[in-house]
Design a protein around this motif. Structure first.
Motif, mmCIF file in Angstrom:
data_model
loop_
_atom_site.group_PDB
_atom_site.id
_atom_site.type_symbol
_atom_site.label_atom_id
_atom_site.label_comp_id
_atom_site.label_asym_id
_atom_site.label_seq_id
_atom_site.Cartn_x
_atom_site.Cartn_y
_atom_site.Cartn_z
ATOM 1 N N LEU A 99 -4.185 8.833 3.328
ATOM 2 C CA LEU A 99 -4.681 7.662 2.611
ATOM 3 C C LEU A 99 -4.634 6.416 3.483
ATOM 4 N N LYS A 104 0.344 10.384 2.400
ATOM 5 C CA LYS A 104 0.471 8.969 2.755
ATOM 6 C C LYS A 104 -0.298 8.652 4.034
ATOM 7 N N LEU A 133 2.444 1.713 -3.412
ATOM 8 C CA LEU A 133 1.528 2.241 -4.421
ATOM 9 C C LEU A 133 1.191 3.706 -4.152
ATOM 10 N N ILE A 134 1.086 4.083 -2.884
ATOM 11 C CA ILE A 134 0.860 5.495 -2.571
ATOM 12 C C ILE A 134 2.029 6.328 -3.079
ATOM 13 N N MET A 193 -6.118 0.914 -4.167
ATOM 14 C CA MET A 193 -4.913 1.610 -4.623
ATOM 15 C C MET A 193 -4.424 1.054 -5.960
ATOM 16 N N THR A 194 -4.629 -0.229 -6.204
ATOM 17 C CA THR A 194 -4.270 -0.812 -7.497
ATOM 18 C C THR A 194 -5.147 -0.234 -8.596
ATOM 19 N N ILE A 251 0.842 -1.205 0.000
ATOM 20 C CA ILE A 251 0.000 0.000 0.000
ATOM 21 C C ILE A 251 0.873 1.248 0.000
ATOM 22 N N PHE A 285 -8.108 -2.179 0.692
ATOM 23 C CA PHE A 285 -7.522 -0.883 0.336
ATOM 24 C C PHE A 285 -6.399 -1.055 -0.674
ATOM 25 N N LEU A 286 -5.678 -2.171 -0.599
ATOM 26 C CA LEU A 286 -4.657 -2.457 -1.602
ATOM 27 C C LEU A 286 -5.302 -2.599 -2.975
ATOM 28 N N ASN A 315 1.878 6.600 -6.829
ATOM 29 C CA ASN A 315 0.871 7.563 -7.272
ATOM 30 C C ASN A 315 1.346 8.999 -7.096
ATOM 31 N N VAL A 322 -6.690 2.692 -8.523
ATOM 32 C CA VAL A 322 -6.309 4.109 -8.681
ATOM 33 C C VAL A 322 -5.024 4.233 -9.492
ATOM 34 N N THR A 323 -4.056 3.359 -9.211
ATOM 35 C CA THR A 323 -2.778 3.411 -9.937
ATOM 36 C C THR A 323 -2.967 3.099 -11.410
#
Length: 263
Positions: free
Chosen positions: A134, A131, A88-89, A171-172, A85, A167-168, A92, A174-175
């Protein structure tokens, strides 16, 4: 290659390929360039990436099942969810920085002059604490699911694992969708990124509804589960709205004036 009957690391007796006390391998192969390159480097990197891709795929397509497997003890195939996570944050943030640079280059969009407005303070706060902000959504997910899905008999820490996997997945999404915003800088494709301003939140909402429903489908009836998932989404939206109101209120000294925020 030979196998030592005594662990060379902790000096305990061993009978298998791995020491049962510290986990070190019992083979004592001679270190050569060929073995170092093809095994220690290539093999190590491959397994590192394999764990990441397996975890990302699981978070995207079956986060509830993956989280429940992890909770039940099936953990060796998964990479650390919370490290991913944060990764990925950070990715992003880097992508957004590149997009800002491209906007400046292609469209001559410069940052607004610094002013001491509430809007500037909010922007600075979000930028400096992105970070943390999120990551703070994970406890919200966990608290809501812990309250609403008590019949599953999971403790708060286990709900935290489910929330982290969910949430992972978010975030995937969103990425992946953020990459479509690079179409702004290509001819005849600049209509795509505005579409994803709508598609991305819709995908996240659908993802949460489907996967929270599937995670607890065996514990509740269809009606009971639907009500709880609806309540979960409603609570989450209310909590996010409350956090936004509190943040805006703090930076405007509790004088809610939209012109102050946006000018």
């Amino acid at each position: 290659m030979s196998h030592s009957k005594t662990c060379l690391n902790c000096e305990r007796p061993t009978i298998e390929n791995f020491c049962s006390f510290c986990g070190q391998k019992t083979d004592t192969h001679k270190i050569t360039f060929k073995h170092f390159f093809f095994h220690d480097i290539i093999h190590g990197v491959w397994h590192f990436e394999k764990g990441i891709w397996f975890t990302l795929k699981a978070a995207l397509f079956r986060p509830g099942k993956a989280a429940l497997d992890y909770i039940s003890g099936k953990r060796i195939r998964y990479y650390n969810v919370f490290y991913l996570i944060l990764l990925l944050i950070g990715l992003n943030i880097f992508i957004n920085h590149i997009q800002d640079q491209l906007s400046h280059y292609y469209f001559n969009i410069n940052p607004e002059p610094e002013t001491d407005t509430a809007g500037k303070k909010v922007d600075d706060f979000l930028s400096n604490n992105s970070k943390l902000i999120l990551f703070s959504f994970i406890p919200l997910f966990a608290i809501n699911s812990f309250m609403l899905f008590r019949r599953k008999k999971l403790n708060f820490s286990e709900h935290f694992i489910i929330s982290g996997m969910m949430f992972l997945g978010i975030m995937t999404i969103v990425t992946l969708t953020s990459l479509f915003y690079f179409t702004d800088y290509m001819n005849y494709t600049d209509f795509i990124s505005p579409m994803f301003n709508i598609i991305t939140p819709a995908l996240i909402l659908i993802y949460l509804i489907i996967n929270y429903y599937k995670t607890f489908a065996e514990t509740y009836t269809i009606f009971q589960n639907s009500i709880r998932v609806f309540s979960f989404i409603t609570l989450l939206l209310l909590e996010v709205a409350l956090l936004i109101i509190l943040m805006i209120g703090y930076f405007t000294h509790w004088e809610y004036n939209l012109q102050v925020i946006y000018h």
